[in-house]
Scaffold this motif. Structure first.
Motif, PDB file in Angstrom:
ATOM      1  N   ASP A 134      -4.413   1.039  11.843  1.00  0.00           N
ATOM      2  CA  ASP A 134      -3.473   2.876  11.755  1.00  0.00           C
ATOM      3  C   ASP A 134      -2.403   2.143  12.351  1.00  0.00           C
ATOM      4  OD1 ASP A 134      -5.778   2.299  14.349  1.00  0.00           O
ATOM      5  OD2 ASP A 134      -4.891   3.907  14.875  1.00  0.00           O
ATOM      6  N   HIS A 169       0.530  -1.014   0.231  1.00  0.00           N
ATOM      7  CA  HIS A 169       0.010   0.103  -0.107  1.00  0.00           C
ATOM      8  C   HIS A 169       0.483   0.599   0.147  1.00  0.00           C
ATOM      9  CE1 HIS A 169      -2.994  -2.962   1.974  1.00  0.00           C
ATOM     10  NE2 HIS A 169      -3.789  -2.536   0.435  1.00  0.00           N
ATOM     11  N   ASP A 170       2.217   1.347   0.021  1.00  0.00           N
ATOM     12  CA  ASP A 170       3.320   2.630  -0.005  1.00  0.00           C
ATOM     13  C   ASP A 170       3.010   3.438  -1.071  1.00  0.00           C
ATOM     14  OD1 ASP A 170       4.213   0.875   2.000  1.00  0.00           O
ATOM     15  OD2 ASP A 170       5.825   1.028   1.202  1.00  0.00           O
ATOM     16  N   VAL A 181      -5.352   7.607   4.977  1.00  0.00           N
ATOM     17  CA  VAL A 181      -4.925   6.623   4.314  1.00  0.00           C
ATOM     18  C   VAL A 181      -6.231   5.622   5.361  1.00  0.00           C
ATOM     19  CG1 VAL A 181      -3.907   4.378   4.668  1.00  0.00           C
ATOM     20  CG2 VAL A 181      -2.164   7.243   3.590  1.00  0.00           C
ATOM     21  N   TYR A 182      -6.031   5.564   6.796  1.00  0.00           N
ATOM     22  CA  TYR A 182      -7.688   4.533   6.990  1.00  0.00           C
ATOM     23  C   TYR A 182      -8.737   4.753   6.656  1.00  0.00           C
ATOM     24  CZ  TYR A 182     -10.144   2.343  10.856  1.00  0.00           C
ATOM     25  OH  TYR A 182     -10.805   1.154  11.370  1.00  0.00           O
ATOM     26  N   ILE A 194      -0.461   1.314   9.483  1.00  0.00           N
ATOM     27  CA  ILE A 194       0.040   2.065   8.571  1.00  0.00           C
ATOM     28  C   ILE A 194       0.855   3.051   8.270  1.00  0.00           C
ATOM     29  CG2 ILE A 194      -1.427   4.720   7.468  1.00  0.00           C
ATOM     30  CD1 ILE A 194      -4.261   2.868   7.251  1.00  0.00           C
ATOM     31  N   GLU A 195       0.672   3.720   9.976  1.00  0.00           N
ATOM     32  CA  GLU A 195       2.379   4.341  11.309  1.00  0.00           C
ATOM     33  C   GLU A 195       3.445   3.389  10.396  1.00  0.00           C
ATOM     34  OE1 GLU A 195       3.522   6.477  14.695  1.00  0.00           O
ATOM     35  OE2 GLU A 195       2.272   4.743  15.403  1.00  0.00           O
ATOM     36  N   ILE A 231      -2.442   9.454   8.265  1.00  0.00           N
ATOM     37  CA  ILE A 231      -2.780   8.701   8.808  1.00  0.00           C
ATOM     38  C   ILE A 231      -4.535   8.324   8.843  1.00  0.00           C
ATOM     39  CG2 ILE A 231      -3.317   6.894  10.952  1.00  0.00           C
ATOM     40  CD1 ILE A 231      -0.233   8.007  11.682  1.00  0.00           C
ATOM     41  N   ILE A 290      -0.420   4.797   0.005  1.00  0.00           N
ATOM     42  CA  ILE A 290       0.155   5.723   1.372  1.00  0.00           C
ATOM     43  C   ILE A 290       0.914   7.030   0.543  1.00  0.00           C
ATOM     44  CG2 ILE A 290       1.508   6.367   3.422  1.00  0.00           C
ATOM     45  CD1 ILE A 290       0.852   3.531   3.954  1.00  0.00           C
ATOM     46  N   THR A 316      -6.891  -2.370   7.521  1.00  0.00           N
ATOM     47  CA  THR A 316      -5.339  -2.428   7.764  1.00  0.00           C
ATOM     48  C   THR A 316      -5.031  -2.363   9.231  1.00  0.00           C
ATOM     49  OG1 THR A 316      -4.463  -0.485   7.453  1.00  0.00           O
ATOM     50  CG2 THR A 316      -4.246  -2.768   5.768  1.00  0.00           C
ATOM     51  N   LEU A 365      -8.672   3.408   2.274  1.00  0.00           N
ATOM     52  CA  LEU A 365      -8.456   2.327   1.834  1.00  0.00           C
ATOM     53  C   LEU A 365      -9.370   0.926   2.647  1.00  0.00           C
ATOM     54  CD1 LEU A 365      -5.526   0.936   0.805  1.00  0.00           C
ATOM     55  CD2 LEU A 365      -4.944   0.282   3.543  1.00  0.00           C
ATOM     56  N   ARG A 378       3.990   1.657   7.850  1.00  0.00           N
ATOM     57  CA  ARG A 378       4.545   2.248   6.890  1.00  0.00           C
ATOM     58  C   ARG A 378       4.823   3.541   6.856  1.00  0.00           C
ATOM     59  NH1 ARG A 378       7.106  -1.396   5.316  1.00  0.00           N
ATOM     60  NH2 ARG A 378       6.530  -0.169   3.041  1.00  0.00           N
TER      61      ARG A 378
END
Length: 82
Positions: free
Chosen positions: A48, A9-10, A38-39, A51-52, A35, A13, A46, A42, A54
């Protein structure tokens, strides 16, 4: 342990980071904004913390600049490095 395809998912992001950067051109903004975006966007849940993780990897690999205490997600800011 994270998935073997942990960077899947980079790109997403970074696209979100660039979108936010257009709102704050040249400025740093709180990582929670990224964050949260993205949350919220997406399609696959996944969490948070992932996500952090990544985001921190993107910082480590030079896609994002940071300032502040990256050990506390309420206390650091990021910006896209172009």
């Amino acid at each position: 342990m994270w998935s073997s395809n942990e960077d899947r998912h980079d790109t997403f992001i970074m696209n979100c980071a660039r979108q936010l950067q257009s709102v704050y051109p040249g400025e740093y903004y709180n990582v929670l904004r990224l964050i949260g975006q993205v949350y919220g966007e997406l399609e696959q849940y996944t969490g948070d913390p992932w996500i952090e993780y990544r985001v921190k990897e993107l910082i480590r690999h030079g896609g994002l600049a940071t300032r502040g205490d990256i050990d506390d997600w309420r206390k650091y800011e990021i910006r896209v490095i172009e």
